[in-house]
Design a protein around this motif. Structure first.
Motif, mmCIF file in Angstrom:
data_model
loop_
_atom_site.group_PDB
_atom_site.id
_atom_site.type_symbol
_atom_site.label_atom_id
_atom_site.label_comp_id
_atom_site.label_asym_id
_atom_site.label_seq_id
_atom_site.Cartn_x
_atom_site.Cartn_y
_atom_site.Cartn_z
ATOM 1 N N HIS A 30 37.270 44.792 -19.669
ATOM 2 C CA HIS A 30 38.601 44.935 -20.255
ATOM 3 C C HIS A 30 38.869 46.412 -20.480
ATOM 4 C CE1 HIS A 30 39.451 40.734 -21.261
ATOM 5 N NE2 HIS A 30 38.181 40.623 -21.591
ATOM 6 N N VAL A 31 40.126 46.772 -20.558
ATOM 7 C CA VAL A 31 40.505 48.106 -21.006
ATOM 8 C C VAL A 31 40.972 47.957 -22.439
ATOM 9 C CG1 VAL A 31 42.033 50.077 -20.664
ATOM 10 C CG2 VAL A 31 41.158 48.840 -18.689
ATOM 11 N N ILE A 32 40.350 48.735 -23.330
ATOM 12 C CA ILE A 32 40.721 48.681 -24.740
ATOM 13 C C ILE A 32 41.327 50.016 -25.158
ATOM 14 C CG2 ILE A 32 38.967 46.967 -25.317
ATOM 15 C CD1 ILE A 32 37.273 49.206 -26.498
ATOM 16 N N TRP A 43 35.647 48.480 -21.308
ATOM 17 C CA TRP A 43 34.606 47.842 -22.098
ATOM 18 C C TRP A 43 34.015 46.673 -21.321
ATOM 19 C CZ3 TRP A 43 31.850 49.316 -25.986
ATOM 20 C CH2 TRP A 43 31.050 48.401 -26.627
ATOM 21 N N ASP A 44 32.696 46.627 -21.257
ATOM 22 C CA ASP A 44 31.965 45.551 -20.606
ATOM 23 C C ASP A 44 31.694 44.454 -21.627
ATOM 24 O OD1 ASP A 44 30.256 43.915 -19.213
ATOM 25 O OD2 ASP A 44 28.694 45.421 -18.928
ATOM 26 N N ASN A 45 32.204 43.271 -21.388
ATOM 27 C CA ASN A 45 31.998 42.171 -22.331
ATOM 28 C C ASN A 45 30.574 41.634 -22.310
ATOM 29 O OD1 ASN A 45 34.535 42.269 -23.344
ATOM 30 N ND2 ASN A 45 35.341 40.701 -21.997
ATOM 31 N N GLY A 46 29.789 42.032 -21.343
ATOM 32 C CA GLY A 46 28.397 41.631 -21.310
ATOM 33 C C GLY A 46 27.551 42.401 -22.304
ATOM 34 N N PHE A 47 28.091 43.476 -22.850
ATOM 35 C CA PHE A 47 27.377 44.261 -23.852
ATOM 36 C C PHE A 47 27.316 43.443 -25.127
ATOM 37 C CE2 PHE A 47 26.736 48.127 -26.484
ATOM 38 C CZ PHE A 47 25.671 48.641 -25.761
ATOM 39 N N PRO A 48 26.167 43.368 -25.787
ATOM 40 C CA PRO A 48 26.004 42.407 -26.890
ATOM 41 C C PRO A 48 26.731 42.757 -28.190
ATOM 42 C CG PRO A 48 24.020 43.697 -26.612
ATOM 43 C CD PRO A 48 24.935 44.057 -25.477
ATOM 44 N N LEU A 59 43.974 45.794 -23.993
ATOM 45 C CA LEU A 59 45.227 45.983 -23.260
ATOM 46 C C LEU A 59 45.337 45.126 -22.007
ATOM 47 C CD1 LEU A 59 45.730 49.856 -23.374
ATOM 48 C CD2 LEU A 59 46.857 48.126 -24.742
ATOM 49 N N THR A 60 44.234 44.761 -21.418
ATOM 50 C CA THR A 60 44.277 44.064 -20.131
ATOM 51 C C THR A 60 43.575 42.719 -20.217
ATOM 52 O OG1 THR A 60 42.207 45.028 -19.366
ATOM 53 C CG2 THR A 60 44.225 46.244 -18.879
ATOM 54 N N HIS A 61 43.886 41.897 -19.252
ATOM 55 C CA HIS A 61 43.122 40.656 -19.102
ATOM 56 C C HIS A 61 41.808 41.001 -18.405
ATOM 57 C CE1 HIS A 61 45.426 41.139 -15.390
ATOM 58 N NE2 HIS A 61 44.467 40.483 -14.792
ATOM 59 N N ARG A 62 40.998 40.026 -18.133
ATOM 60 C CA ARG A 62 39.683 40.251 -17.532
ATOM 61 C C ARG A 62 39.817 40.907 -16.155
ATOM 62 N NH1 ARG A 62 35.785 35.289 -18.814
ATOM 63 N NH2 ARG A 62 36.055 35.315 -21.057
ATOM 64 N N GLN A 63 39.036 41.957 -15.959
ATOM 65 C CA GLN A 63 38.976 42.639 -14.671
ATOM 66 C C GLN A 63 37.629 42.281 -14.024
ATOM 67 O OE1 GLN A 63 41.702 44.248 -13.680
ATOM 68 N NE2 GLN A 63 42.590 43.751 -15.659
ATOM 69 N N PRO A 64 37.621 41.939 -12.746
ATOM 70 C CA PRO A 64 36.391 41.433 -12.138
ATOM 71 C C PRO A 64 35.297 42.481 -11.948
ATOM 72 C CG PRO A 64 38.120 41.617 -10.509
ATOM 73 C CD PRO A 64 38.748 41.903 -11.831
#
Length: 84
Positions: A30-32, A43-48, A59-64
């Protein structure tokens, strides 16, 4: 002892190959944007953990991919939604 080392090395190679194959389906990006400064970040959502400081907006929806998220961030910078 030599067989044990060989077995451990083979297990390590197999685990590494499996880990290298699986990040393609890993967490999306995502872009925050931070509320205080207007700074945008990918931002990587895989980061815990969550981003810090906590005053941010997604700001954005999920980016692949990371590259796609960076391109979207560049577009947001160009449109003045984000600041440097």
């Amino acid at each position: 002892m030599r067989r044990l080392r060989t077995l451990c090395a083979a297990a390590f190679v197999a685990a590494t190959a499996f880990a290298a194959a699986s990040p393609a389906a890993a967490a999306p990006f995502h872009v925050i944007r931070y509320a205080d400064t207007g700074f945008c970040q990918v931002w990587d959502n895989g980061f815990p953990t969550n981003p810090w400081p906590v005053h941010y907006t997604v700001l954005t929806h999920r980016q692949p991919t990371y590259e796609h998220a960076v391109a979207v961030k560049g577009w947001l910078l160009n449109k003045h939604y984000c600041s440097l």
